[in-house]
Scaffold this motif. Structure first.
Motif, PDB file in Angstrom:
ATOM      1  N   THR A 237      26.791  30.891  46.976  1.00  0.00           N
ATOM      2  CA  THR A 237      26.590  29.844  47.969  1.00  0.00           C
ATOM      3  C   THR A 237      27.671  28.787  47.797  1.00  0.00           C
ATOM      4  O   THR A 237      28.100  28.491  46.673  1.00  0.00           O
ATOM      5  CB  THR A 237      25.199  29.209  47.831  1.00  0.00           C
ATOM      6  N   SER A 238      28.096  28.196  48.897  1.00  0.00           N
ATOM      7  CA  SER A 238      29.252  27.309  48.880  1.00  0.00           C
ATOM      8  C   SER A 238      29.031  26.037  48.071  1.00  0.00           C
ATOM      9  O   SER A 238      29.990  25.394  47.647  1.00  0.00           O
ATOM     10  CB  SER A 238      29.642  26.942  50.320  1.00  0.00           C
ATOM     11  N   SER A 239      27.775  25.654  47.860  1.00  0.00           N
ATOM     12  CA  SER A 239      27.489  24.418  47.108  1.00  0.00           C
ATOM     13  C   SER A 239      27.530  24.614  45.600  1.00  0.00           C
ATOM     14  O   SER A 239      27.328  23.669  44.847  1.00  0.00           O
ATOM     15  CB  SER A 239      26.117  23.872  47.510  1.00  0.00           C
ATOM     16  N   SER A 240      27.794  25.845  45.137  1.00  0.00           N
ATOM     17  CA  SER A 240      27.809  26.144  43.708  1.00  0.00           C
ATOM     18  C   SER A 240      29.150  25.751  43.087  1.00  0.00           C
ATOM     19  O   SER A 240      30.169  25.608  43.767  1.00  0.00           O
ATOM     20  CB  SER A 240      27.558  27.633  43.470  1.00  0.00           C
ATOM     21  N   LEU A 241      29.135  25.613  41.770  1.00  0.00           N
ATOM     22  CA  LEU A 241      30.364  25.502  40.997  1.00  0.00           C
ATOM     23  C   LEU A 241      30.687  26.893  40.459  1.00  0.00           C
ATOM     24  O   LEU A 241      29.867  27.503  39.771  1.00  0.00           O
ATOM     25  CB  LEU A 241      30.195  24.519  39.836  1.00  0.00           C
ATOM     26  N   PHE A 242      31.885  27.392  40.762  1.00  0.00           N
ATOM     27  CA  PHE A 242      32.298  28.719  40.322  1.00  0.00           C
ATOM     28  C   PHE A 242      33.267  28.569  39.149  1.00  0.00           C
ATOM     29  O   PHE A 242      34.279  27.866  39.252  1.00  0.00           O
ATOM     30  CB  PHE A 242      32.951  29.496  41.458  1.00  0.00           C
ATOM     31  N   ILE A 243      32.934  29.223  38.050  1.00  0.00           N
ATOM     32  CA  ILE A 243      33.772  29.181  36.853  1.00  0.00           C
ATOM     33  C   ILE A 243      34.363  30.571  36.632  1.00  0.00           C
ATOM     34  O   ILE A 243      33.624  31.535  36.394  1.00  0.00           O
ATOM     35  CB  ILE A 243      32.967  28.736  35.621  1.00  0.00           C
ATOM     36  N   ILE A 244      35.681  30.674  36.737  1.00  0.00           N
ATOM     37  CA  ILE A 244      36.371  31.937  36.479  1.00  0.00           C
ATOM     38  C   ILE A 244      36.771  31.960  35.007  1.00  0.00           C
ATOM     39  O   ILE A 244      37.512  31.086  34.542  1.00  0.00           O
ATOM     40  CB  ILE A 244      37.602  32.104  37.381  1.00  0.00           C
ATOM     41  N   VAL A 245      36.254  32.944  34.285  1.00  0.00           N
ATOM     42  CA  VAL A 245      36.523  33.074  32.856  1.00  0.00           C
ATOM     43  C   VAL A 245      37.583  34.160  32.664  1.00  0.00           C
ATOM     44  O   VAL A 245      37.370  35.318  33.059  1.00  0.00           O
ATOM     45  CB  VAL A 245      35.243  33.420  32.081  1.00  0.00           C
ATOM     46  N   VAL A 246      38.722  33.779  32.086  1.00  0.00           N
ATOM     47  CA  VAL A 246      39.857  34.684  31.905  1.00  0.00           C
ATOM     48  C   VAL A 246      40.138  34.833  30.416  1.00  0.00           C
ATOM     49  O   VAL A 246      40.398  33.837  29.736  1.00  0.00           O
ATOM     50  CB  VAL A 246      41.110  34.146  32.624  1.00  0.00           C
ATOM     51  N   PRO A 247      40.082  36.052  29.872  1.00  0.00           N
ATOM     52  CA  PRO A 247      40.346  36.227  28.437  1.00  0.00           C
ATOM     53  C   PRO A 247      41.825  35.997  28.125  1.00  0.00           C
ATOM     54  O   PRO A 247      42.705  36.504  28.830  1.00  0.00           O
ATOM     55  CB  PRO A 247      39.928  37.679  28.174  1.00  0.00           C
ATOM     56  N   ALA A 248      42.082  35.231  27.082  1.00  0.00           N
ATOM     57  CA  ALA A 248      43.460  34.860  26.759  1.00  0.00           C
ATOM     58  C   ALA A 248      44.329  36.068  26.455  1.00  0.00           C
ATOM     59  O   ALA A 248      45.527  36.077  26.780  1.00  0.00           O
ATOM     60  CB  ALA A 248      43.454  33.895  25.564  1.00  0.00           C
ATOM     61  N   ASP A 249      43.760  37.107  25.845  1.00  0.00           N
ATOM     62  CA  ASP A 249      44.573  38.273  25.482  1.00  0.00           C
ATOM     63  C   ASP A 249      44.932  39.133  26.685  1.00  0.00           C
ATOM     64  O   ASP A 249      45.743  40.053  26.563  1.00  0.00           O
ATOM     65  CB  ASP A 249      43.841  39.116  24.427  1.00  0.00           C
ATOM     66  N   ARG A 250      44.358  38.851  27.846  1.00  0.00           N
ATOM     67  CA  ARG A 250      44.705  39.594  29.068  1.00  0.00           C
ATOM     68  C   ARG A 250      45.276  38.671  30.138  1.00  0.00           C
ATOM     69  O   ARG A 250      45.417  39.086  31.291  1.00  0.00           O
ATOM     70  CB  ARG A 250      43.469  40.319  29.602  1.00  0.00           C
ATOM     71  N   ALA A 251      45.596  37.452  29.763  1.00  0.00           N
ATOM     72  CA  ALA A 251      46.148  36.498  30.717  1.00  0.00           C
ATOM     73  C   ALA A 251      47.654  36.730  30.853  1.00  0.00           C
ATOM     74  O   ALA A 251      48.485  36.010  30.288  1.00  0.00           O
ATOM     75  CB  ALA A 251      45.862  35.068  30.267  1.00  0.00           C
ATOM     76  N   ASN A 252      47.987  37.766  31.625  1.00  0.00           N
ATOM     77  CA  ASN A 252      49.384  38.100  31.865  1.00  0.00           C
ATOM     78  C   ASN A 252      49.520  38.731  33.241  1.00  0.00           C
ATOM     79  O   ASN A 252      48.517  39.078  33.888  1.00  0.00           O
ATOM     80  CB  ASN A 252      49.923  39.038  30.776  1.00  0.00           C
ATOM     81  N   SER A 253      50.738  38.888  33.701  1.00  0.00           N
ATOM     82  CA  SER A 253      50.979  39.350  35.073  1.00  0.00           C
ATOM     83  C   SER A 253      50.461  40.756  35.314  1.00  0.00           C
ATOM     84  O   SER A 253      49.983  41.065  36.410  1.00  0.00           O
ATOM     85  CB  SER A 253      52.486  39.288  35.376  1.00  0.00           C
ATOM     86  N   SER A 254      50.517  41.624  34.313  1.00  0.00           N
ATOM     87  CA  SER A 254      50.070  43.005  34.514  1.00  0.00           C
ATOM     88  C   SER A 254      48.564  43.090  34.720  1.00  0.00           C
ATOM     89  O   SER A 254      48.068  44.033  35.349  1.00  0.00           O
ATOM     90  CB  SER A 254      50.489  43.873  33.327  1.00  0.00           C
ATOM     91  N   ASN A 255      47.809  42.129  34.204  1.00  0.00           N
ATOM     92  CA  ASN A 255      46.345  42.137  34.346  1.00  0.00           C
ATOM     93  C   ASN A 255      45.838  41.115  35.359  1.00  0.00           C
ATOM     94  O   ASN A 255      44.625  40.956  35.512  1.00  0.00           O
ATOM     95  CB  ASN A 255      45.681  41.850  32.994  1.00  0.00           C
ATOM     96  N   PHE A 256      46.744  40.412  36.044  1.00  0.00           N
ATOM     97  CA  PHE A 256      46.343  39.301  36.896  1.00  0.00           C
ATOM     98  C   PHE A 256      45.372  39.742  37.992  1.00  0.00           C
ATOM     99  O   PHE A 256      44.403  39.035  38.292  1.00  0.00           O
ATOM    100  CB  PHE A 256      47.576  38.649  37.531  1.00  0.00           C
TER     101      PHE A 256
END
Length: 817
Positions: free
Chosen positions: A80-99
């Motif tokens: 629902t649009s009134s929610s807060l959305f938190i995107i959790v990104v693992p640091a070991d996969r924070a790269n262009s190949s896994n984007f």
């Protein structure tokens, strides 16, 4: 009386094993927050957490979404649009190949489903990085890549003239590790700061909640706690009931069992009835309840109040609770515990159900130990039917009873639950042929093969002609869309082949095939901007009109999806050149001659009647372009309707609604009238009129002008003028179809004003709220002061153009094109 809401719905999104659940555990201050691999989230987990930071207290209703792709379709129900959305990104996969996997695909479905939503980025598992410099570098990379992707979509949308409301990605990325409490505290403070920020980014926090809405929540909490309506009324009367969320959904307590024969519930009008024979219309554990039964219980509880006011209060409170994540309503059922929806879906898509398990002795013994639920014949046939379910997704009543055996789900409500699942694309209902087993009721697409069989689409015969239409998506094809279209295709013929992302349908006439339709999703390279939905139709002589009808139906389906499910969905439509040696894609546009851009082909496609079209492989081809498309997308509000409505608004503001009678302010709502006025139910008769409840509000049936020839372009003529001015004189808004200009009704009251503009009156809240509903509306609002004085050059209408913030349009100056 009223109170101020401190509750916030938080949705955790991210790839599988990104650390979402560990982060949730850390927010809840658990001693061992790390999530074990064997306890990974299947589909969805829910938890309520109280957080305190910066001197404020907040109740977080957390929806922890499983990151596996097959669960995405039904998860959309909870966004629902009134929610807060938190995107959790693992640091070991924070790269262009896994984007794409860890960020982009989640941004894509959020952009389609909840455009303009607030996004907070969390970089998890930072303990796997070498130090502070690498952490800062990863955070900067994540924010740059996410905002760049949104900007790319914005530019593409602008170039294609598509509406685009970008996600609101917050400027700071918060690095966290469950082994570093200070990082969790920083993230907790960031969440609270966002919630209490003014002007508000998250409207559900700080909203004034009337006492009557709290009473609705208390009623629902009593039903959820005790499991039947009589026990719920007893708890309400003795003051032991708590608002929804304050008490766990449990079976009816022994204390209530003891008191059922003793208590008499005196409703407020002085009448009484015995509680000795409890009625149970829903789940025995209070997990869900029919909405109509809840409304009847509410009316009985507050018997001293007018029914129309009671129904309005109940509906408004229910929508707020749904926005906060406490309930979920669909297909006539209200799920008082949204987790129950998860329990319903999990067995259908559980990857752990295999053929070996279906045929195991353990399964047979489980059924044999339930003689009141499964007969010996059921035990005998269940293994075979379960095997067909695992291999081909075939869903029968017996399979449903097995999968839902541990749920307190009444078989009488199976159809309503299946309807909700079909709406999400989790199941697809079947149209039966004579040779199909009557026990087969649906197919679960998740269980189908990922790719079509080799014989699904054989080489085209010499006497066949072919039409092909390609739909390109701005972000990606939303989860569940192709599954719903595959189910819709069954209206066109018999399904011969089906796979996860496509279907082949064939229709025969006089023992001869007249056409064959293939609709499928292409995913070259797994890049979201390359996703394409392709419709290919082969037909023989006499099948041309039916082929074009199917293409029009496909476009209509996409428009419906955009209006009802994906308000941020952007797409463009192209025809494929029919010449076999060319196959160039030619963008659709309304009217005129389309020319293939291949310089060695230059095939001409000329638009003719919107009702008929023919096609051949010749150089000159007649093509039907659906009239609902402009620049490849549906136009919700036509320019001529918009300007006609402004002219009418100026007339009413200056001259009033009758002789020497000024209007008392008014609101015009221009948009998709079939969505705004989508029928839900007639509420009740009173002494004067019948009230009709729709998807977005309610209106009196005596002000229903549909089919009566009242049009905003020609309203000054004849009896239409009297009807239109009557609508302008009544409380509530005037609803006008944005494409045809038909004046549909007057006296329309918007139901959900939670996302409306803060700080104004009821008219302002309703006008700003409806602008973002039903796929987006163009709303014109005139104040009481303007209508009751001679308008001057400084007076303005407040206009909301598909957003809940206004811009001013002068009353005395014609708006420019």
């Amino acid at each position: 009386g009223a109170t101020v809401s401190t509750e916030l719905k938080v949705v955790l999104v991210g790839d599988a094993e990104a650390g979402k659940t560990s982060f949730r555990n850390a927010l809840a201050r658990r001693r061992n927050p790390r999530q074990r691999e064997e306890d990974r989230t299947i589909h969805l987990d829910l938890e309520r957490i109280e957080v305190r930071a910066t001197g404020a207290k907040l109740e977080l209703n957390i929806f922890d979404l499983g990151g596996q792709g097959p669960y995405a379709a039904v998860q959309l129900l909870f966004l629902t649009s009134s929610s807060l959305f938190i995107i959790v990104v693992p640091a070991d996969r924070a790269n262009s190949s896994n984007f794409y996997d860890v960020v982009e695909r989640h941004l894509a479905y959020l952009q389609d489903r909840v455009p303009g939503a607030v996004i907070l980025c969390i970089l998890s598992k930072i303990d796997k990085l070498s130090g502070a410099d690498e952490i800062a570098e990863k955070c900067a990379w994540l924010h740059s890549k996410a905002t760049s992707k949104i900007e790319i979509w914005r530019r593409v949308a602008k170039g294609k003239k598509l509406d685009f409301t970008p996600l609101r990605i917050q400027p700071e990325v918060w690095p966290v590790s469950v082994d570093r409490p200070v990082t969790i505290a920083n993230a907790r403070n960031a969440i609270v700061d966002l919630a209490i920020r003014r002007p508000s980014l998250l409207p559900s926090v700080g909203q004034t909640v009337p006492t009557s809405w709290i009473k609705v929540s208390t009623l629902l909490g009593a039903v959820a706690q005790h499991g039947d309506d009589d026990a719920a009324l007893a708890a309400l009367c003795n003051g032991s009931a708590q608002p929804l969320g304050s008490a766990e959904t449990v079976a009816r307590s022994s204390w209530v069992d003891t008191c059922l024969d003793l208590w008499t519930c005196h409703v407020q009008d002085g009448s009484a009835r015995s509680l000795g024979s409890p009625r149970n219309d829903g789940s025995a554990n209070g997990a869900y309840w029919p909405q109509q039964s809840l409304m009847q219980l509410w009316n009985e509880y507050r018997a001293d109040t007018l029914i129309e006011q009671l129904n309005s209060t109940f509906g408004d409170a229910l929508r707020l609770l749904e926005a906060q994540g406490w309930v979920f309503a669909d297909s006539g059922l209200v799920y008082l515990s949204p987790a129950f929806v998860v329990d319903v879906v999990k067995p259908l898509v559980d990857h752990r159900l295999t053929v070996d398990k279906a045929e195991s002795n353990e399964t047979k013994q489980d059924l044999a130990l339930r003689p009141s639920e499964f007969t010996p014949d059921d035990v005998e046939h269940c293994a075979l039917e379960l095997k067909q379910f695992v291999l081909h997704g075939v869903l029968t009543r017996l399979v449903l009873r097995y999968l839902w055996r541990d749920l307190q789900l009444d078989a009488a409500h199976y159809d309503q639950v299946l309807s909700m699942l079909a709406d999400a694309g989790i199941v697809a209902f079947l149209l039966k042929s004579e040779d199909e087993d009557d026990s087969t009721i649906a197919v679960v697409p998740y269980r189908l093969p990922s790719l079509p069989g080799e014989d699904a689409w054989p080489t085209r015969a010499r006497d066949e002609r072919e039409l092909e239409m390609t739909v390109g998506f701005l972000t990606a094809c939303p989860p569940g869309l192709i599954e719903r279209y595959a189910a819709r295709c069954r209206r066109h013929g018999v399904v011969k082949h089906a796979w996860r992302f496509g279907v082949v349908v064939r229709r025969e006439r006089h023992d001869r095939e007249t056409y064959r339709l293939r609709a499928g999703l292409l995913d070259p390279g797994n890049a979201s901007n390359a996703w394409r939905l392709v419709f290919t139709i082969r037909f023989v002589e006499g099948g041309s009109n039916a082929a074009w009808d199917m293409l029009r139906d496909a476009v209509s389906f996409l428009r419906e999806e955009q209006r009802s499910r994906y308000p941020g969905l952007g797409f463009s439509v192209a025809l494929t050149c029919p010449k076999a040696d060319c196959r160039e894609r030619i963008p659709w546009r309304r009217g005129g001659t389309l020319t293939c851009m291949n310089t060695t082909c230059r095939c001409k496609l000329e638009a003719e009647s919107p009702d008929r079209g023919t096609a051949s492989s010749e150089t000159s081809t007649t093509v039907d372009v659906p009239v609902a498309l402009e620049n490849g997308i549906p136009s919700v509000v036509a320019a001529d309707v918009k300007h006609a409505a402004l002219r009418a608004a100026r007339y009413v503001a200056e001259r009033g609604v009758g002789e020497k009678t000024a209007a008392d302010g008014f609101t015009f709502i221009l948009g998709a009238s079939n969505i705004i006025l989508a029928f839900r139910e007639h509420l009740e008769f009173d002494d004067k009129e019948l009230t009709t409840r729709t998807r977005t509000g309610r209106f009196s049936s005596c002000l229903d002008y549909r089919g009566k020839g009242v049009n905003i372009k020609t309203w000054m003529k004849g009896a239409a003028r009297r009807e239109f001015l009557n609508a302008c004189s009544r409380d509530g808004a005037v609803v006008i179809d944005g494409v045809t200009g038909e004046v549909c009704c007057g006296g329309f009251f918007v139901a959900n004003v939670a996302d409306g503009e803060a700080g104004g009156g009821a008219r302002t809240a309703a006008a700003s709220a409806i602008a973002t509903q039903a796929g987006g509306c163009f709303v014109i609002m005139a104040s009481h002061d303007i209508c009751h004085s001679n308008p001057t050059a400084s007076d303005n209408f407040r206009v909301y153009d598909r957003v809940n913030t206004p811009h001013d349009v002068p009353v005395l100056v014609e708006e420019q094109e």
